[in-house]
Design an enzyme around this catalytic site. Structure first.
Site, PDB file in Angstrom:
ATOM      1  N   TRP A 325      43.002  41.735  27.486  1.00  5.00           N
ATOM      2  CA  TRP A 325      42.797  41.779  26.039  1.00  5.00           C
ATOM      3  C   TRP A 325      41.620  42.686  25.695  1.00  5.00           C
ATOM      4  O   TRP A 325      41.636  43.366  24.662  1.00  5.00           O
ATOM      5  CB  TRP A 325      42.540  40.365  25.518  1.00  5.00           C
ATOM      6  CG  TRP A 325      42.203  40.283  24.060  1.00  5.00           C
ATOM      7  CD1 TRP A 325      43.070  40.145  23.013  1.00  5.00           C
ATOM      8  CD2 TRP A 325      40.893  40.329  23.468  1.00  5.00           C
ATOM      9  NE1 TRP A 325      42.390  40.105  21.818  1.00  5.00           N
ATOM     10  CE2 TRP A 325      41.054  40.212  22.078  1.00  5.00           C
ATOM     11  CE3 TRP A 325      39.596  40.457  23.988  1.00  5.00           C
ATOM     12  CZ2 TRP A 325      39.972  40.220  21.191  1.00  5.00           C
ATOM     13  CZ3 TRP A 325      38.521  40.461  23.128  1.00  5.00           C
ATOM     14  CH2 TRP A 325      38.713  40.339  21.745  1.00  5.00           C
ATOM     15  N   HIS A 326      40.619  42.730  26.569  1.00  2.68           N
ATOM     16  CA  HIS A 326      39.413  43.502  26.278  1.00  2.68           C
ATOM     17  C   HIS A 326      39.638  45.004  26.379  1.00  2.68           C
ATOM     18  O   HIS A 326      38.910  45.776  25.743  1.00  2.68           O
ATOM     19  CB  HIS A 326      38.272  43.095  27.218  1.00  2.68           C
ATOM     20  CG  HIS A 326      37.624  41.796  26.847  1.00  2.68           C
ATOM     21  ND1 HIS A 326      38.117  40.579  27.261  1.00  2.68           N
ATOM     22  CD2 HIS A 326      36.534  41.529  26.081  1.00  2.68           C
ATOM     23  CE1 HIS A 326      37.345  39.613  26.784  1.00  2.68           C
ATOM     24  NE2 HIS A 326      36.393  40.163  26.052  1.00  2.68           N
ATOM     25  N   GLY A 327      40.575  45.435  27.179  1.00  2.00           N
ATOM     26  CA  GLY A 327      40.768  46.869  27.275  1.00  2.00           C
ATOM     27  C   GLY A 327      41.831  47.272  28.264  1.00  2.00           C
ATOM     28  O   GLY A 327      42.201  46.509  29.157  1.00  2.00           O
TER      29      GLY A 327
END
Length: 488
Positions: A325-327
Site C-alpha cells: 500500500w505504501h508504494g
C-alpha cells in the site's frame, strides 16, 4: 497545498471565518463550503485530478443508495464488487501500473526471454491511497448493513474530500466522520484552543524535527558507500525520527485543523517509539491504516480463528499488503514481511496482546530497566526495517545494511558529519531531538505533546512552552519539504 506553506496560512483563516461567521446559520451551507474549500485545497496541487476524486465519490454514493434498495444477495455482491473494482482499479493504474509492467518483464528475463515493457508517464494523484480506502470502507460498511447510506450528496462528497485529512489521513471511517456532517456544529473555544495547540505541535514535528533530520538522511542515503557503518546507523535512526515527525506531524495538524471546524478525527499515532514490542508498536503507529487492514482484510480472511498456520498466513498477508500500500517497490513489500517476521515470535508465544491497554511506565517519571531495554530493542528493530522503506531498491538496502554490520561500524561518525559542512547545525538538532523526546515522554498518556492541563501547569510555563515551540519553528525553518506520505 502544503500545511507548512504561506498559501495554507492564508487559506485556513479565510475558510474558518466564512465557515463560522457567514455560513454558520445553515449546516447545509457549511457542508457546501467545506466541500468547495476541500476541492480548492486539493486542486491547488493539480486541478485535473479533481475529476478523479469526484468520480470515485459519485460512484460510491450511488452504489450506497442501490445497496439500500436491493435485498438480493447476488445483486448486493455485484454492487460491492463494482465499487471495489472502480476504486482499486484507479489505485492500481495510477500507483502500480509501471511496477507490474517491470516485474512482468523481469520475470520473463529471468527465464531467458528479455522484454522491454512500455512504461507510462503516470503522475500519482496526491492522497489517492487515503481517500480510496476511505470510500471503500463506506461501501463495505453499507453492504454489511453497519451503516445507513448517505442520501445527501454534499455531505458525502465533503466527507470523502475533507481537506484536513484528505492527503495523508487519518483514514476516517464513514461510521465515525460522516454522521458529524449531519449534525449541527457549535463553535467551542476550548476545542479550538486545543486544536491550535495540536497544530503547533504538528508543525514543530514537521518543520523542526522531520525537515532538519531530512538534511542528513538524504545525504547519507544518497552517498552511503562513502560513509562509515556508524554514520549509516545514525542515518537510519534519523530517518526513523524524520518519518515519525513528518507523518505524525501531519496527523496532528489534520486533527487540530478539524477541531477548529467542530469535527473530531481519530487519533492516528500514540507515541509509538515508546512501545515495548512490535505488536504494541503497530497498535500505536498509523492506527487508522492498521485497524483498516484488521477490519477489512485480516478478520475476513479468518483472523486467528482457523488454526495457527492460517493465522501466520494472514499475518504475513496483511503486513505485506500494508507494505505494498505504501508504494510500488519491492522494498515496501519486504519491509512489511520483515515486520511480520518481527511479529511472529510474539504470536507463537501468545504474547502479542500483552500491551493492549496500559502505557509504558504509567504514572511514573522513569521507565524500569526492563522497560527501557524493551523500548530500545523495539526502536532498533523498527529503525533497521526503515532502511528498506527509505532505500531506492533492495540492492541499496542490502548494501546499506552490509556496511552497518561490518568492521566499518566501529569507525567514529564525526569526520563524516564534518564533511557534510553543516557547521553547528547537527549539535542544535541533537539538543532539539532530546528536548522533543522529553516532551513526548512526559505527554505519552495525553493526545499530543502540547496538551497541558490548565489546572496543573502554571500559565507562565504553558505560554513559555508555546512561545519556545514557535520560536524553534521560525529559527529551524530551513528548506521546505513535502510531507513524505504525499507520495503514497
Amino acid at each position: 497545498m502544503l500545511f507548512n506553506s504561506i498559501e495554507f496560512l492564508l487559506f485556513l483563516p479565510l475558510v474558518f471565518i466564512l465557515y463560522w461567521f457567514v455560513f454558520n446559520k445553515d449546516i447545509r451551507l457549511q457542508n457546501l463550503w467545506i466541500l468547495v474549500a476541500s476541492y480548492i485545497f486539493y486542486g491547488w496541487w493539480d486541478y485535473r485530478f479533481l475529476t478523479l476524486i469526484a468520480f470515485s465519490s459519485l460512484v460510491d454514493f450511488l452504489i450506497g443508495l442501490q445497496l439500500n434498495q436491493r435485498e438480493n444477495p447476488l445483486h448486493r455482491k455485484w454492487l460491492l464488487f463494482t465499487s471495489l473494482v472502480v476504486n482499486i482499479g484507479f489505485l492500481g493504474f495510477f500507483k502500480y501500473y509501471n511496477f507490474f509492467a517491470d516485474s512482468f518483464a523481469d520475470a520473463f528475463t529471468l527465464f531467458g526471454r528479455p522484454m522491454d515493457p512500455e512504461r507510462l508517464a503516470i503522475v500519482l494523484p496526491v492522497g489517492i491511497s487515503f481517500y480510496t480506502f476511505q470510500t471503500m470502507s463506506y461501501t463495505i460498511d453499507v453492504y454489511r448493513k453497519k451503516l445507513a447510506p448517505s442520501t445527501d450528496p454534499v455531505s458525502f462528497f465533503a466527507y470523502v474530500s475533507f481537506f484536513p485529512q484528505l492527503v495523508a489521513g487519518p483514514i476516517e471511517r464513514a461510521t465515525h466522520l460522516l454522521p458529524q456532517f449531519l449534525k449541527t456544529r457549535v463553535f467551542q473555544l476550548g476545542k479550538a484552543h486545543d486544536g491550535m495547540r495540536q497544530i503547533l505541535w504538528g508543525l514543530f514535528k514537521k518543520i523542526v524535527i522531520a525537515d532538519n533530520c531530512a538534511i542528513y538522511v538524504n545525504d547519507i542515503f544518497s552517498n552511503y558507500e562513502d560513509y562509515s557503518g556508524s554514520t549509516l546507523f545514525l542515518g537510519a535512526v534519523l530517518f526513523a525520527l524524520q518519518i515519525y515527525g513528518d507523518f505524525s506531524g501531519y496527523s496532528d495538524i489534520a486533527i487540530g485543523t478539524a477541531r477548529l471546524f467542530g469535527f473530531d478525527l481519530r487519533k492516528n499515532f500514540a507515541f509509538p517509539y515508546f512501545s515495548r514490542d512490535i505488536a504494541e508498536f503497530w497498535r500505536r503507529w498509523h492506527i487508522s491504516l492498521s485497524t483498516w487492514f484488521r477490519d477489512y482484510l485480516y478478520i475476513p480472511l479468518g483472523g486467528s480463528q482457523n488454526g495457527k498456520s492460517k493465522t501466520i498466513r494472514n499475518i504475513f498477508i496483511i503486513f505485506m499488503v500494508s507494505g505494498f500500500w505504501h508504494g510500488a517497490n519491492w522494498t515496501f513489500i519486504f519491509w512489511g514481511a520483515l515486520h511480520a517476521a518481527f511479529y511472529l515470535p510474539l504470536l507463537l508465544t501468545k504474547r502479542n496482546r500483552q500491551y493492549t491497554s496500559d502505557t509504558v511506565a504509567s504514572g511514573k517519571i522513569f521507565p524500569s530497566v526492563r522497560e527501557l531495554l524493551q523500548m530500545s530493542s523495539t526502536f532498533l528493530l523498527t529503525s533497521l526495517a526503515w532502511i528498506f522503506f527509505r532505500a531506492d531498491s533492495m540492492g541499496v538496502a542490502l548494501d546499506y545494511l552490509s556496511i552497518i554490520f561490518s568492521a566499518r561500524l566501529l569507525e567514529l561518525p564525526v569526520s563524516d558529519f564534518w564533511t557534510m559542512n553543516t557547521g553547528n547545525h547537527l549539535i542544535y538538532l541533537f539538543f532539539l531531538i532530546i528536548g522533543f523526546l522529553c516532551v513526548e515522554w512526559s505527554q505519552r498518556e495525553k493526545n499530543h505533546g502540547l496538551e497541558l492541563d490548565e489546572e496543573k501547569v502554571p500559565r507562565v510555563i504553558r505560554w513559555g512552552t508555546y512561545y519556545t515551540v514557535m520560536i524553534c519553528c521560525f529559527i529551524m525553518n530551513g528548506v521546505q519539504q513535502e510531507f513524505i506520505y504525499f507520495q503514497f
